[in-house]
Design an enzyme around this catalytic site. Structure first.
Site, PDB file in Angstrom:
ATOM      1  N   HIS A 150       0.811  -1.133   0.087  1.00  0.00           N
ATOM      2  CA  HIS A 150       0.071   0.083   0.205  1.00  0.00           C
ATOM      3  C   HIS A 150       0.951   1.277   0.105  1.00  0.00           C
ATOM      4  O   HIS A 150       2.098   1.165   0.374  1.00  0.00           O
ATOM      5  CB  HIS A 150      -0.837   0.174   1.251  1.00  0.00           C
ATOM      6  CG  HIS A 150      -2.138  -0.707   0.964  1.00  0.00           C
ATOM      7  ND1 HIS A 150      -1.890  -2.065   1.620  1.00  0.00           N
ATOM      8  CD2 HIS A 150      -3.308  -0.774   0.700  1.00  0.00           C
ATOM      9  CE1 HIS A 150      -3.258  -2.799   1.297  1.00  0.00           C
ATOM     10  NE2 HIS A 150      -4.234  -1.808   0.709  1.00  0.00           N
ATOM     11  N   LYS A 154      -0.652   4.704   4.788  1.00  0.00           N
ATOM     12  CA  LYS A 154      -1.290   3.669   5.265  1.00  0.00           C
ATOM     13  C   LYS A 154      -0.588   3.324   6.661  1.00  0.00           C
ATOM     14  O   LYS A 154       0.420   2.977   6.632  1.00  0.00           O
ATOM     15  CB  LYS A 154      -1.532   2.448   4.304  1.00  0.00           C
ATOM     16  CG  LYS A 154      -2.595   1.388   4.942  1.00  0.00           C
ATOM     17  CD  LYS A 154      -3.048   0.217   3.974  1.00  0.00           C
ATOM     18  CE  LYS A 154      -3.991  -0.534   4.762  1.00  0.00           C
ATOM     19  NZ  LYS A 154      -5.063   0.043   5.129  1.00  0.00           N
TER      20      LYS A 154
END
Ligand code: NAD
Length: 240
Positions: A150, A154
């Site tokens: 990600h 995040k």
């Protein structure tokens, strides 16, 4: 065939997901009718593109609706769940970070209304979940590894989706190991790898656009409109 448009409430309407939901729902006004958009703070404008906007504290006076779609924050979750139960309406929620008590409240509400809560509303991940469970069942004794990637903003790791896929692998009898990568602006990638002696299966999902979550939530809302009370997975809704 003429059908009455499904009446939707969008809860968390000013957020990234809420805005995507409003934009995509506006492409299907023949089947979807957004009757109210709710935001955490008082809305800057009361009507935007013909859709009435309200503050979340005004939920109790919401117009009649069939299904609420909630992509807000855990602080807002209890109120939208309570409203859906009070009105006998369906709930589609993608709000993450909800507490154990909120999960239990969801389970209790499922006795009265149709609902789906999912950490990932992508239809592709729903299919991947099913494939992972089947592969784990068929490949007893193989190593199972889940690698998720990600963007650097995040904070949680492994991702909620990796844990959901890990649970599917676990139901199939595997014991998955997790690895997380945080790099650049990756929207979300999940690799589930089964490794045996001399061979390997890789099941991968790559998200390139956040609209997939909004489309999946709108799909779920359409499906829930016709369902009996209960707690559904996106995967259950795909299978008709
Ligand atoms: P965001 O911060 O951009 O938007 C949050 C929205 O919630 C805003 O409209 C805000 O006004 C509203 N809000 C804040 N407090 C509230 C309250 N007390 N009551 C009602 N509304 C309130 O966030 P986002 O990126 O749109 O994500 C929203 C949620 O959806 C997060 O929990 C996120 O993790 C989750 N999410 C889930 C999926 C999925 O597929 N399940 C995908 C993306 C995001």
């Amino acid at each position: 065939m003429n059908q009455t448009p499904l009446r939707l409430l969008i809860h968390g309407a000013s957020g990234r997901m809420g805005q995507a939901l409003l934009r995509l729902a506006a492409e299907h006004t023949d089947t979807l009718n957004v009757v109210g958009a709710y935001t955490g703070r008082a809305p800057a404008q009361r009507v935007v593109d013909g859709i009435p906007h309200f503050a979340a504290k005004e939920l109790h006076g919401a117009p009649p609706f069939d299904v609420a779609i909630d992509f807000s924050l855990p602080e807002g979750f209890d109120a939208i769940l309570a409203l859906c139960v009070e009105r006998g309406a369906g709930l589609v929620s993608g709000t993450t970070g909800i507490s154990q008590a909120q999960r239990e409240a969801l389970d209790a509400a499922a006795k009265a209304i149709p609902l789906v809560w999912a950490s990932n509303f992508s239809l592709g991940v729903a299919v991947l979940d099913e494939l992972v469970e089947r592969a784990a069942q068929a490949l007893a004794g193989w190593d199972c590894d889940i690698v998720e990637s990600h963007h650097t903003r995040k904070l949680d790791a492994p991702s909620g989706t990796a844990l959901t896929l890990g649970a599917a692998a676990g139901r199939g009898g595997a014991t998955p190991q997790y690895a997380s990568l945080r790099a650049g602006d990756i929207v979300g990638e999940h690799l589930v790898q089964f490794t045996g002696l001399g061979e390997r299966i890789e099941l991968v999902h790559r998200a390139t656009n956040r609209d997939i979550f909004a489309r999946g939530a709108l799909f779920a809302a359409r499906q829930l409109g016709q369902r009996a009370p209960g707690s559904y997975r996106v995967r259950d809704l795909l299978n008709g």
